[in-house]
Write a protein that holds these residues in place. Structure first.
Motif, short mmCIF file in Angstrom:
data_model
loop_
_atom_site.label_atom_id
_atom_site.label_comp_id
_atom_site.label_asym_id
_atom_site.label_seq_id
_atom_site.Cartn_x
_atom_site.Cartn_y
_atom_site.Cartn_z
N ARG A 66 9.39 27.66 -15.35
CA ARG A 66 9.95 26.76 -14.35
C ARG A 66 8.91 26.44 -13.28
N SER A 67 8.18 27.45 -12.80
CA SER A 67 7.18 27.19 -11.77
C SER A 67 6.03 26.35 -12.32
N LYS A 68 5.66 26.56 -13.58
CA LYS A 68 4.60 25.74 -14.18
C LYS A 68 5.05 24.29 -14.30
N LEU A 69 6.30 24.07 -14.66
CA LEU A 69 6.82 22.72 -14.77
C LEU A 69 6.81 22.00 -13.42
N ILE A 70 7.22 22.71 -12.38
CA ILE A 70 7.22 22.12 -11.04
C ILE A 70 5.79 21.77 -10.61
N ARG A 71 4.84 22.69 -10.89
CA ARG A 71 3.45 22.42 -10.55
C ARG A 71 2.92 21.19 -11.27
N ARG A 72 3.25 21.07 -12.55
CA ARG A 72 2.79 19.91 -13.32
C ARG A 72 3.37 18.61 -12.79
N ILE A 73 4.63 18.62 -12.42
CA ILE A 73 5.26 17.42 -11.88
C ILE A 73 4.61 17.02 -10.56
N VAL A 74 4.40 17.97 -9.68
CA VAL A 74 3.77 17.69 -8.38
C VAL A 74 2.35 17.17 -8.59
N LEU A 75 1.61 17.80 -9.48
CA LEU A 75 0.23 17.36 -9.75
C LEU A 75 0.23 15.95 -10.35
N GLY A 76 1.14 15.67 -11.27
CA GLY A 76 1.23 14.34 -11.87
C GLY A 76 1.54 13.28 -10.83
N VAL A 77 2.47 13.56 -9.93
CA VAL A 77 2.81 12.60 -8.87
C VAL A 77 1.60 12.37 -7.97
N PHE A 78 0.89 13.44 -7.64
CA PHE A 78 -0.30 13.32 -6.79
C PHE A 78 -1.37 12.46 -7.46
N ILE A 79 -1.59 12.68 -8.75
CA ILE A 79 -2.60 11.89 -9.47
C ILE A 79 -2.18 10.42 -9.54
N LEU A 80 -0.92 10.15 -9.80
CA LEU A 80 -0.44 8.77 -9.82
C LEU A 80 -0.62 8.11 -8.46
N PHE A 81 -0.34 8.83 -7.40
CA PHE A 81 -0.52 8.30 -6.05
C PHE A 81 -1.98 7.96 -5.78
N VAL A 82 -2.88 8.85 -6.19
CA VAL A 82 -4.31 8.61 -5.98
C VAL A 82 -4.76 7.39 -6.77
N PHE A 83 -4.37 7.28 -8.04
CA PHE A 83 -4.73 6.11 -8.84
C PHE A 83 -4.18 4.82 -8.23
N TYR A 84 -2.94 4.85 -7.77
CA TYR A 84 -2.35 3.68 -7.14
C TYR A 84 -3.14 3.30 -5.89
N PHE A 85 -3.46 4.30 -5.09
CA PHE A 85 -4.18 4.06 -3.84
C PHE A 85 -5.56 3.46 -4.11
N ILE A 86 -6.25 3.93 -5.14
CA ILE A 86 -7.60 3.46 -5.43
C ILE A 86 -7.59 2.08 -6.08
N PHE A 87 -6.76 1.89 -7.10
CA PHE A 87 -6.85 0.67 -7.91
C PHE A 87 -5.91 -0.45 -7.46
N CYS A 88 -4.87 -0.15 -6.71
CA CYS A 88 -3.91 -1.19 -6.35
C CYS A 88 -3.97 -1.59 -4.88
N THR A 89 -4.89 -1.07 -4.15
CA THR A 89 -5.05 -1.46 -2.74
C THR A 89 -6.49 -1.94 -2.55
N PRO A 90 -6.74 -2.65 -1.48
CA PRO A 90 -8.11 -3.18 -1.27
C PRO A 90 -9.11 -2.11 -0.82
N VAL A 91 -8.74 -0.85 -0.84
CA VAL A 91 -9.65 0.21 -0.40
C VAL A 91 -10.89 0.25 -1.29
N LEU A 92 -10.71 0.14 -2.60
CA LEU A 92 -11.84 0.20 -3.53
C LEU A 92 -12.81 -0.97 -3.27
N ASN A 93 -12.25 -2.16 -3.01
CA ASN A 93 -13.12 -3.32 -2.72
C ASN A 93 -13.89 -3.11 -1.42
#
Length: 102
Positions: A66-93
């Motif tokens: 159960r704790s491993k599953l929660i960690r994976r979900i949190v890490l996945g959400v964090f990675i998705l947020f970082v990708f969104y922030f980098i590729f979908c906002t003008p920050v990268l430009n």
């Protein structure tokens, strides 16, 4: 003439024993149920210890899973947020444009 005396090889006194895994399992089940069995007191204690320790180990595994599953979900959400922030906002430009100007 002790010089030419050859010692006889020692005999290997191996007495083969017959092991029946089905009979052993049956005896363990009888001992676990508290019925009369051919197992010694020491073997009965071992069976009881395996049962108690095995039950707690299974519970720990469920909690760990159960704790491993929660960690994976949190890490996945964090990675998705970082990708969104980098590729979908003008920050990268802005970062690339700032590096090119220097």
């Amino acid at each position: 003439m002790a010089f030419f005396y050859k010692h006889k090889p020692k005999k290997f006194n191996y007495i083969p024993r017959y092991y029946d895994p089905e009979q052993q399992a049956w005896e363990e089940k009888k001992a676990a149920a508290g019925l009369d069995s051919k197992l010694t007191h020491e073997e009965q204690l071992r069976i009881k210890m395996r049962q108690k320790w095995g039950a707690s180990r299974n519970e720990e595994n469920k909690e760990e899973q159960r704790s491993k599953l929660i960690r994976r979900i949190v890490l996945g959400v964090f990675i998705l947020f970082v990708f969104y922030f980098i590729f979908c906002t003008p920050v990268l430009n802005n970062i690339v444009g700032g590096l090119m100007r220097k």
